[in-house]
Scaffold this active site. Sequence first.
Site, PDB file in Angstrom:
ATOM      1  N   CYS A  26       0.842  -1.206   0.000  1.00 21.66           N
ATOM      2  CA  CYS A  26       0.000   0.000   0.000  1.00 21.66           C
ATOM      3  C   CYS A  26       0.878   1.257   0.000  1.00 21.66           C
ATOM      4  O   CYS A  26       1.519   1.579   1.002  1.00 21.66           O
ATOM      5  CB  CYS A  26      -0.903  -0.038   1.230  1.00 21.66           C
ATOM      6  SG  CYS A  26      -1.768   1.485   1.602  1.00 21.66           S
TER       7      CYS A  26
ATOM      8  N   CYS B  38       0.098   3.811   2.690  1.00 19.81           N
ATOM      9  CA  CYS B  38       0.570   3.301   3.987  1.00 19.81           C
ATOM     10  C   CYS B  38       2.054   3.593   4.163  1.00 19.81           C
ATOM     11  O   CYS B  38       2.481   4.058   5.227  1.00 19.81           O
ATOM     12  CB  CYS B  38       0.355   1.794   4.083  1.00 19.81           C
ATOM     13  SG  CYS B  38      -1.346   1.258   3.993  1.00 19.81           S
TER      14      CYS B  38
END
Length: 106
Positions: free
Chosen positions: A30, A33
């Site tokens: 991600c 993230c």
Amino acid sequence: MPVLEANSATLQSALEGESPVIIQFWAEWCAPCRAMIPIVDQFAAERGASVTVARVDVDANPDLSLKYRVTAVPTFAIAQGDTMLSSFSGAMPLHAFAERVDKALS
């Protein structure tokens, strides 16, 4: 205080402490993230005396993702003991992240 790379046992131990716990749910794949990692690390360095910051890899800890009802990453949960104070999702700059945390803890 450094960020705790958490699993079920270490997160439970952190939640049993006196400080509120900010949990960052993330995944290696991600991009948002990964963008939040230095922001959360900076927050932990600045505020680590008053809060515990834990990072949970959702792929390695699916049980915690289910327990905290994480449906998107990055998601942040703020808890104290067994009480969930707040949760929010998405990447954001440090000042916005700190504002969300402060609001949840006030």
